[in-house]
Design an enzyme around this catalytic site. Structure first.
Site, mmCIF file in Angstrom:
data_model
loop_
_atom_site.group_PDB
_atom_site.id
_atom_site.type_symbol
_atom_site.label_atom_id
_atom_site.label_comp_id
_atom_site.label_asym_id
_atom_site.label_seq_id
_atom_site.Cartn_x
_atom_site.Cartn_y
_atom_site.Cartn_z
ATOM 1 N N LYS A 183 2.932 -6.156 -8.370
ATOM 2 C CA LYS A 183 3.202 -4.866 -9.011
ATOM 3 C C LYS A 183 2.653 -4.817 -10.445
ATOM 4 O O LYS A 183 2.265 -3.749 -10.936
ATOM 5 C CB LYS A 183 4.704 -4.561 -8.975
ATOM 6 C CG LYS A 183 5.261 -4.342 -7.551
ATOM 7 C CD LYS A 183 4.491 -3.282 -6.774
ATOM 8 C CE LYS A 183 5.194 -2.774 -5.532
ATOM 9 N NZ LYS A 183 4.377 -1.832 -4.756
ATOM 10 N N TYR A 234 6.149 -10.520 -5.511
ATOM 11 C CA TYR A 234 6.241 -9.056 -5.570
ATOM 12 C C TYR A 234 5.937 -8.566 -6.988
ATOM 13 O O TYR A 234 5.161 -7.628 -7.192
ATOM 14 C CB TYR A 234 7.647 -8.640 -5.127
ATOM 15 C CG TYR A 234 7.867 -7.153 -5.006
ATOM 16 C CD1 TYR A 234 7.359 -6.450 -3.909
ATOM 17 C CD2 TYR A 234 8.592 -6.437 -5.967
ATOM 18 C CE1 TYR A 234 7.569 -5.080 -3.792
ATOM 19 C CE2 TYR A 234 8.805 -5.075 -5.855
ATOM 20 C CZ TYR A 234 8.297 -4.402 -4.757
ATOM 21 O OH TYR A 234 8.504 -3.050 -4.637
ATOM 22 N N ALA A 235 6.536 -9.229 -7.991
ATOM 23 C CA ALA A 235 6.327 -8.805 -9.379
ATOM 24 C C ALA A 235 4.859 -8.986 -9.777
ATOM 25 O O ALA A 235 4.275 -8.123 -10.438
ATOM 26 C CB ALA A 235 7.242 -9.584 -10.318
ATOM 27 N N ALA A 236 4.250 -10.101 -9.357
ATOM 28 C CA ALA A 236 2.838 -10.340 -9.695
ATOM 29 C C ALA A 236 1.971 -9.220 -9.113
ATOM 30 O O ALA A 236 1.058 -8.705 -9.775
ATOM 31 C CB ALA A 236 2.386 -11.697 -9.163
ATOM 32 N N ILE A 244 15.483 2.045 -4.818
ATOM 33 C CA ILE A 244 15.442 3.293 -4.039
ATOM 34 C C ILE A 244 15.913 2.973 -2.621
ATOM 35 O O ILE A 244 15.516 1.953 -2.047
ATOM 36 C CB ILE A 244 13.994 3.848 -3.996
ATOM 37 C CG1 ILE A 244 13.426 4.045 -5.418
ATOM 38 C CG2 ILE A 244 13.919 5.138 -3.181
ATOM 39 C CD1 ILE A 244 14.137 5.043 -6.296
ATOM 40 N N VAL A 262 -3.846 -1.697 5.525
ATOM 41 C CA VAL A 262 -4.621 -1.633 4.270
ATOM 42 C C VAL A 262 -5.258 -2.971 3.895
ATOM 43 O O VAL A 262 -6.121 -3.019 3.014
ATOM 44 C CB VAL A 262 -3.766 -1.103 3.084
ATOM 45 C CG1 VAL A 262 -3.338 0.332 3.311
ATOM 46 C CG2 VAL A 262 -2.562 -2.005 2.818
ATOM 47 N N SER A 304 6.218 -0.779 -9.526
ATOM 48 C CA SER A 304 7.666 -0.941 -9.359
ATOM 49 C C SER A 304 8.295 -1.276 -10.701
ATOM 50 O O SER A 304 7.625 -1.813 -11.597
ATOM 51 C CB SER A 304 7.945 -2.086 -8.379
ATOM 52 O OG SER A 304 9.285 -2.507 -8.462
ATOM 53 N N ASN A 308 0.703 3.508 -1.289
ATOM 54 C CA ASN A 308 2.148 3.267 -1.236
ATOM 55 C C ASN A 308 2.544 2.085 -0.354
ATOM 56 O O ASN A 308 3.611 1.501 -0.547
ATOM 57 C CB ASN A 308 2.809 4.560 -0.730
ATOM 58 C CG ASN A 308 4.239 4.343 -0.297
ATOM 59 O OD1 ASN A 308 5.127 4.260 -1.132
ATOM 60 N ND2 ASN A 308 4.464 4.213 1.016
HETATM 61 N N1 LIG Z 1 12.491 0.960 -2.208
HETATM 62 C C1 LIG Z 1 12.420 0.579 -3.457
HETATM 63 O O1 LIG Z 1 13.450 0.358 -4.120
HETATM 64 C C2 LIG Z 1 11.093 0.429 -4.142
HETATM 65 C C3 LIG Z 1 11.099 0.216 -5.530
HETATM 66 C C4 LIG Z 1 9.890 0.066 -6.173
HETATM 67 C C5 LIG Z 1 8.696 0.143 -5.481
HETATM 68 N N2 LIG Z 1 8.734 0.338 -4.125
HETATM 69 C C6 LIG Z 1 7.453 0.386 -3.439
HETATM 70 O O2 LIG Z 1 7.347 1.589 -2.713
HETATM 71 C C7 LIG Z 1 6.495 1.400 -1.592
HETATM 72 C C8 LIG Z 1 7.184 1.908 -0.346
HETATM 73 O O3 LIG Z 1 8.356 1.151 -0.127
HETATM 74 P P1 LIG Z 1 9.610 1.684 0.702
HETATM 75 O O4 LIG Z 1 10.802 1.353 -0.088
HETATM 76 O O5 LIG Z 1 9.392 3.051 1.154
HETATM 77 O O6 LIG Z 1 9.562 0.650 1.925
HETATM 78 P P2 LIG Z 1 9.511 0.890 3.503
HETATM 79 O O7 LIG Z 1 9.624 -0.466 4.092
HETATM 80 O O8 LIG Z 1 10.501 1.921 3.896
HETATM 81 O O9 LIG Z 1 8.052 1.485 3.743
HETATM 82 C C9 LIG Z 1 6.884 0.716 3.600
HETATM 83 C C10 LIG Z 1 5.852 1.182 4.596
HETATM 84 O O10 LIG Z 1 4.645 0.426 4.361
HETATM 85 C C11 LIG Z 1 4.099 0.088 5.640
HETATM 86 N N3 LIG Z 1 3.240 -1.090 5.525
HETATM 87 C C12 LIG Z 1 3.599 -2.386 5.342
HETATM 88 N N4 LIG Z 1 2.523 -3.177 5.367
HETATM 89 C C13 LIG Z 1 1.447 -2.373 5.569
HETATM 90 C C14 LIG Z 1 0.052 -2.598 5.694
HETATM 91 N N5 LIG Z 1 -0.458 -3.840 5.659
HETATM 92 N N6 LIG Z 1 -0.771 -1.532 5.863
HETATM 93 C C15 LIG Z 1 -0.273 -0.279 5.932
HETATM 94 N N7 LIG Z 1 1.045 -0.008 5.864
HETATM 95 C C16 LIG Z 1 1.896 -1.042 5.666
HETATM 96 C C17 LIG Z 1 5.313 -0.153 6.521
HETATM 97 O O11 LIG Z 1 4.989 -0.081 7.903
HETATM 98 C C18 LIG Z 1 6.267 0.937 6.053
HETATM 99 O O12 LIG Z 1 6.102 2.113 6.819
HETATM 100 C C19 LIG Z 1 6.156 -0.091 -1.566
HETATM 101 O O13 LIG Z 1 4.908 -0.313 -2.178
HETATM 102 C C20 LIG Z 1 7.254 -0.702 -2.405
HETATM 103 O O14 LIG Z 1 6.874 -1.937 -2.977
HETATM 104 C C21 LIG Z 1 9.896 0.481 -3.445
#
Ligand SMILES: NC(=O)c1ccc[n+]([C@@H]2O[C@H](COP(=O)([O-])OP(=O)(O)OC[C@H]3O[C@@H](n4cnc5c(N)ncnc54)[C@H](O)[C@@H]3O)[C@@H](O)[C@H]2O)c1
Length: 264
Positions: free
Chosen positions: A160, A156-158, A189, A64, A143, A90
């Protein structure tokens, strides 16, 4: 008739965790899912699992951060599917925790590049088609860190927080085209992103969560599917917190619980 029959959905970061669960949920509800990810293996596995459960999906490798690649991917999807109804921004990484003055410029830029620039590129490229069809649902993955200023995660916070600004302004810009833009704010999560935190503090986090467990990617997928569906037609520019009540708990609650126990 399923809720998303005939609709086309694009999910970024669909190869793992929350993106994978959202892809599967949207497919279960009838959408044709374009599962995209920078990593090939995970994204292909998501698509394979969707096919095994009778759904329709395709994988496209997409980083992305690459604006040109985003445009060509959206063009290809539109040419193939004839519609783009749902975009779930995502894709993300957490970055390494560090005090703000020790975060490298490279890591800062990369975090903002993936979360903020990546979501902007995808929103812009898909909105072009959503405007033509006068319908769209865009979901940005913010987030709980955008509310709680998670220590050690300034980058990360900035990122989000920025996604909330993008969500609210684009909700206004696109409303007259019947395109809604909303955000999700998951708490902790279970996914590869939280492996480290959960290895250290799973028990503590679960017992501090009013609903008594660590959230699953499927919990977030339920909320995402609601925002992605026609059911959410009068919601735009909002964010939904998916945290089992975790944000509500603070040190005073423990004091009050002890006080009540000693007086009752
Ligand atoms: N897990 C949590 O507790 C949590 C909480 C709040 C927000 N989030 C957000 O949810 C989203 C998904 O996180 P997750 O927990 O499933 O993590 P994850 O690491 O399991 O999945 C993230 C996915 O994003 C892909 N990715 C990373 N960089 C990329 C790029 N440049 N282009 C395309 N794809 C890319 C990775 O290959 C991976 O498949 C993220 O944005 C994360 O910040 C997660």
């Amino acid at each position: 008739m399923k809720k998303l029959d005939g609709q086309t959905a694009i999910v970024t970061g669909a190869g793992s965790g929350i993106g994978k669960a959202i892809s599967k949920k949207l497919s279960n509800e009838g959408a044709y899912v374009w599962a995209t990810d920078v990593q090939e293996g995970g994204g292909k596995k998501t698509v394979q699992e969707i096919h095994e459960s009778g759904g329709k999906a395709d994988f496209l490798q997409l980083d992305v951060r690459d604006a040109d690649q985003v445009i060509s991917t959206m063009d290809l999807i539109y040419k193939s599917s004839g519609r783009i109804d749902i975009l779930v921004n995502n894709a993300g990484i957490s970055g390494n925790p560090a005090p703000v003055d020790l975060i490298s410029n490279e890591e800062w830029k990369n975090l903002l590049d993936i979360h903020v620039n990546g979501s902007f590129y995808c929103l812009k490229a898909s909105a072009k088609y959503m405007k033509m069809q006068n319908y769209g649902r865009i979901i940005n993955m913010s987030s709980l860190a955008s509310e709680t200023s998670l220590q050690g995660f300034a980058h990360y916070a900035a990122a989000k927080y920025a996604l909330l600004g993008l969500t609210e302004t684009s909700a206004k810009d696109l409303a007259s085209y019947n395109i809604t833009v909303n955000a999700l704010k998951p708490g902790i999560i279970r996914s590869t992103l939280t492996d480290g935190i959960l290895a250290m503090a799973e028990e503590r986090i679960a017992t501090s969560t009013p609903l008594g467990k660590i959230g699953s990617p499927e919990d977030v997928a339920e909320a995402a599917c609601f925002l992605a569906s026609p059911d959410s037609h009068f919601l735009t520019g909002i964010s939904i917190i998916v945290d089992g009540g975790f944000r509500l708990v603070n040190e005073m609650d423990k004091v009050m619980t002890e006080m009540m126990a000693s007086t009752n």
